[in-house]
Design a protein around this motif. Structure first.
Motif, PDB file in Angstrom:
ATOM      1  N   THR A 183      -7.922   5.566   4.603  1.00  0.00           N
ATOM      2  CA  THR A 183      -8.365   4.233   4.995  1.00  0.00           C
ATOM      3  C   THR A 183      -7.998   3.262   3.885  1.00  0.00           C
ATOM      4  OG1 THR A 183     -10.549   4.487   3.965  1.00  0.00           O
ATOM      5  CG2 THR A 183     -10.315   5.200   6.256  1.00  0.00           C
ATOM      6  N   TYR A 184      -8.064   1.983   4.203  1.00  0.00           N
ATOM      7  CA  TYR A 184      -7.771   0.995   3.160  1.00  0.00           C
ATOM      8  C   TYR A 184      -8.688  -0.210   3.304  1.00  0.00           C
ATOM      9  CZ  TYR A 184      -5.205  -1.841   6.593  1.00  0.00           C
ATOM     10  OH  TYR A 184      -4.863  -2.607   7.669  1.00  0.00           O
ATOM     11  N   SER A 185      -8.862  -0.915   2.192  1.00  0.00           N
ATOM     12  CA  SER A 185      -9.693  -2.111   2.155  1.00  0.00           C
ATOM     13  C   SER A 185      -8.971  -3.164   1.330  1.00  0.00           C
ATOM     14  CB  SER A 185     -11.058  -1.786   1.537  1.00  0.00           C
ATOM     15  OG  SER A 185     -11.889  -2.926   1.492  1.00  0.00           O
ATOM     16  N   LEU A 242      -6.747  -2.474  -2.110  1.00  0.00           N
ATOM     17  CA  LEU A 242      -5.777  -3.473  -2.530  1.00  0.00           C
ATOM     18  C   LEU A 242      -6.537  -4.644  -3.136  1.00  0.00           C
ATOM     19  CD1 LEU A 242      -3.022  -4.881  -2.710  1.00  0.00           C
ATOM     20  CD2 LEU A 242      -3.304  -5.576  -0.314  1.00  0.00           C
ATOM     21  N   ASN A 256       1.651   7.617   5.947  1.00  0.00           N
ATOM     22  CA  ASN A 256       0.694   8.672   5.660  1.00  0.00           C
ATOM     23  C   ASN A 256       1.225  10.024   6.115  1.00  0.00           C
ATOM     24  OD1 ASN A 256      -1.501  10.272   5.169  1.00  0.00           O
ATOM     25  ND2 ASN A 256      -2.757   9.434   6.816  1.00  0.00           N
ATOM     26  N   LEU A 285       0.795  -1.227   0.000  1.00  0.00           N
ATOM     27  CA  LEU A 285       0.000   0.000   0.000  1.00  0.00           C
ATOM     28  C   LEU A 285       0.830   1.281   0.000  1.00  0.00           C
ATOM     29  CD1 LEU A 285      -2.755  -1.081   2.560  1.00  0.00           C
ATOM     30  CD2 LEU A 285      -3.089  -0.687   0.111  1.00  0.00           C
ATOM     31  N   LYS A 330      -9.364   6.691   0.063  1.00  0.00           N
ATOM     32  CA  LYS A 330      -9.660   5.275   0.270  1.00  0.00           C
ATOM     33  C   LYS A 330      -8.752   4.450  -0.633  1.00  0.00           C
ATOM     34  CE  LYS A 330     -13.684   2.232   0.518  1.00  0.00           C
ATOM     35  NZ  LYS A 330     -15.149   2.178   0.323  1.00  0.00           N
ATOM     36  N   LEU A 331      -7.902   3.632  -0.042  1.00  0.00           N
ATOM     37  CA  LEU A 331      -6.999   2.771  -0.794  1.00  0.00           C
ATOM     38  C   LEU A 331      -7.616   1.379  -0.908  1.00  0.00           C
ATOM     39  CD1 LEU A 331      -3.638   3.648   1.029  1.00  0.00           C
ATOM     40  CD2 LEU A 331      -4.769   4.897  -0.838  1.00  0.00           C
TER      41      LEU A 331
END
Length: 690
Positions: A172-174, A148, A165, A102, A145-146
């Motif tokens: 945020t990431y998902s 993967l 960051n 990421l 919003k990241l």
């Protein structure tokens, strides 16, 4: 072989086939396939490919895609990174790999905000497009919003990962790994991990009143939700809180309401009496007893089926009136719906809760009569094998996610082989596919370019209006001509990347624009494209392919050469002006296109013949059903109808004939009337055992 291993095997086969036939990289084929799943599942509103990779000070910079203009996505900037491994075995990755995957995306974000970085790139470079968009819209971005996307299985448990960051904005990431995609494909849902823990994450359990008896079919609760809690919940999960099948419908009518926001800002204590509140569903709730009484401590898979406008307005107040949210409260009616009943129950809740909307939200659900009819026709419509195949087959319309996988999984291996011959995987298509095929042919490529969900929302509104006036045209022939459009669309998908003028990128836009242009130019007052020959032969003629590629070349040029002041080509393709420019161009298709046209009167004759044949078949089927029920059954219908005074003189005449079966048989038209009558009296309370 486990379900996950089988899914991986099929996925890799599909990716390799797509890469080989289209001449694109495997990772591109993988991205295109999974990007559509992301939009269907509601993770992103759109997903455009934009690959760029470089290094900066020895550190990797990378992006694979983005989710469009943040101003159209509640201020959320979505960025996608792709992790693809060419392997025949299921590979895994853990928590330790999340940051290395990421962080290059975060570094790209940091560089992309710089005009110096942007201006050092060629304008056709996808990174230039994304950077230019970020610079132009950064003041409107409230969250990054990241996403993967991986074809490996994630085996990490603790998702708390420290990222690089340096931006002064929430990131945020998902993670969408192989297992999550498999679950979505098989079960039609992706939200098993959306557990809202009020006690742990949102300030405490919510007081609730149970609104159902212990033996009720469904649990129901009434709750009062503090505005700041609802805003924070939406800030974390966003559009995933809105039922996926109605998301675009609700959001299209849920632009932040200035009146609601004014109440929050000026008179927050009046919000509760002024607002109608929310209707919501959940898979499961956890109830507790507190010092204040009964409360709900957590909700699994909360879905707001009515109240998107309220929710969006409260969320917007996090920025404009955060302090006032402490005095805002909103009522919520919550129904616990088991997953196996969600398709039956949730559409009705949404439909009845959204009665103020002109188009019912249920139009978006998979059990709308249009989708049911398309499914029924698809299971019976047989198409002749093309010249290079041996077996006749059918196209499989998947009106709800997971139907194909689940129907096949129910069969034993010998039956699975028969299923694969009857319904080849290459002839599987979904609701969003159907919407793309139809809107591309009907001259709305700019709508198709806005993404699967937004396009489907527009399509559903159009179908809903048309269906309510008359559903007669959505018959077998309409479906077969739809299959012709599917063949054209998919042929373009494979041929466009092979063309010398194609430089990579924007394939999806080029395909829908090319198809729209060809249909626009070919169809006129005297002639139309000969779709009936295409579905009969299950192949797109070479002459038509040549014409389509002529249109595709023109579409590619228009899309990649936007007007002065417009630099993002993906966003340009979403505009009506882009379609108007291509539509106005005069193209030379050559004389070969004439062989692909048919007189419009001939096409109408085919339609009349098909409907006559359909009417005959319906009559025969109705007669068979009426005879099977038997005279004794119809005598009970006659007795009930007379007692209740629910039969017209024509009804009495027809039912009296049916009551004499087998001595006397109804005609086809009488049988059709009898079966319609039977459906009506059943709705009015008639029950009789056969």
């Amino acid at each position: 072989m486990s379900e996950l291993e089988e899914y991986h095997q099929n996925l890799m086969a599909d990716v390799r086939r797509e890469a080989d036939t289209s001449g694109i990289l495997m990772i591109e084929a993988f991205f295109d396939r999974m990007a559509e799943r992301l939009t269907e599942a509601g993770e992103l509103e759109a997903a455009d490919r934009a690959f760029f990779q470089d290094t900066d000070g020895g550190k990797k910079i990378r992006i694979d895609g983005y989710s469009g203009d943040p101003r159209d996505n509640d201020g959320t900037l979505g960025l996608i990174i792709c992790d693809f491994v060419d392997s025949d075995e299921v590979r895994t990755f853990g928590k330790s790999e999340l940051a290395p995957l990421l962080n290059p995306l975060i570094r790209f974000l940091g560089k992309a905000r710089s005009e110096k970085f942007r201006d050092g790139l060629n304008e056709v470079n996808p990174a230039f497009q994304v950077s230019d968009l970020i610079i132009a819209t950064w003041q409107h971005v409230s969250k990054v919003k990241l996403i993967l996307v991986s074809n490996r299985r994630y085996v990490g448990r603790d998702d708390t990962v420290k990222l690089d960051n340096k931006e002064q904005i929430p990131i945020t990431y998902s993670v969408w790994d192989l297992a999550r995609f498999e679950r979505y494909e098989r079960l039609g849902q992706s939200r098993a991990d959306m557990l809202i823990d009020f006690e742990k994450d949102f300030g405490g359990a919510l007081p609730a009143l149970k609104a159902s008896q212990d033996d009720a079919a469904l649990e129901s609760y009434l709750m009062i939700v503090p505005g700041h809690q609802l805003a924070n919940i939406y800030d974390r999960w966003g559009a995933r809180l809105l039922e996926a099948n109605v998301r675009s419908f609700l959001q299209a009518r849920a632009k932040t309401n200035k009146g609601i926001q004014k109440t929050i800002k000026d008179a927050p204590e009046l919000f509760f009496p002024y607002n109608n509140g929310l209707s919501a569903t959940a898979d499961e709730v956890t109830c507790v007893r507190t010092s204040a009484g009964f409360a709900i401590s957590s909700i699994n898979n909360l879905q707001i089926v009515n109240g998107a406008q309220t929710t969006g307005s409260i969320h917007a107040s996090l920025r404009s009136a955060k302090d006032q949210l402490e005095r805002v409260f909103v009522q919520m009616k919550l129904t616990v719906v088991p997953p196996d009943r969600s398709e039956e129950i949730v559409p009705k809740i949404s439909e009845f809760a959204n009665t103020q909307n002109k188009v019912n939200a249920a139009d978006f659900f998979s059990n709308h009569p249009f989708h049911v009819r398309m499914e029924q026709i698809s299971r019976g419509a047989i198409f002749a094998a093309p010249d290079n195949e041996r077996h006749d087959s059918k196209w499989f319309y998947e009106r709800s996610r997971g139907q194909y996988i689940n129907e096949r999984a129910k069969l034993k291996p010998p039956q699975q082989k028969k299923f694969d011959l009857e319904f080849p995987k290459a002839r599987l298509f979904s609701k969003t596919d159907l919407a793309k095929f139809v809107f591309s042919a009907s001259g709305q490529p700019h709508i198709v370019s806005r993404g699967a969900q937004k396009n489907f929302a527009e399509f559903a509104r159009e179908i809903g209006d048309s269906w309510s006036k008359s559903d007669a045209k959505y018959d077998d022939l309409w479906y077969k001509r739809l299959i012709s459009k599917a063949l054209i669309f998919r042929k373009l998908e494979t041929e466009v990347p092979k063309q010398p003028w194609y430089e990579g990128g924007y394939r999806a836009n080029v395909v829908t624009y090319a198809m729209a242009k060809l249909f626009h130019d070919a169809n006129n007052e005297k002639e139309v494209l000969d779709l009936d020959t295409i579905w009969r032969r299950q192949i797109v003629p070479d002459a038509l392919v040549d014409a389509l590629l002529t249109a595709a070349a023109a579409a590619h040029h228009v899309i990649t050469h936007p007007p002065a002041g417009v630099r993002n080509m993906s966003e340009w393709a979403k505009q009506q002006a882009c379609w108007n420019r291509l539509k106005s161009e005069q193209l030379q298709y050559g004389e070969s296109l004439e062989s692909c046209l048919v007189l419009i009167e001939s096409a109408r004759t085919n339609m009349r013949d098909a409907r006559s044949e359909r009417a005959l078949t319906n009559g025969i089927n109705a007669q068979s059903e009426a005879v099977t029920l038997g005279g004794a059954y119809w005598s009970k219908v006659l007795e009930w109808g007379r007692a209740k005074k629910r039969l017209t003189p024509k009804d009495l005449q027809v039912v009296q004939i049916c009551a004499t079966i087998p001595q006397r048989l109804p005609t086809d038209s009488q049988a059709l009337h009898a079966m319609k009558l039977l459906a009506r009296v059943k709705d009015e309370g008639f029950v009789a055992a056969r």
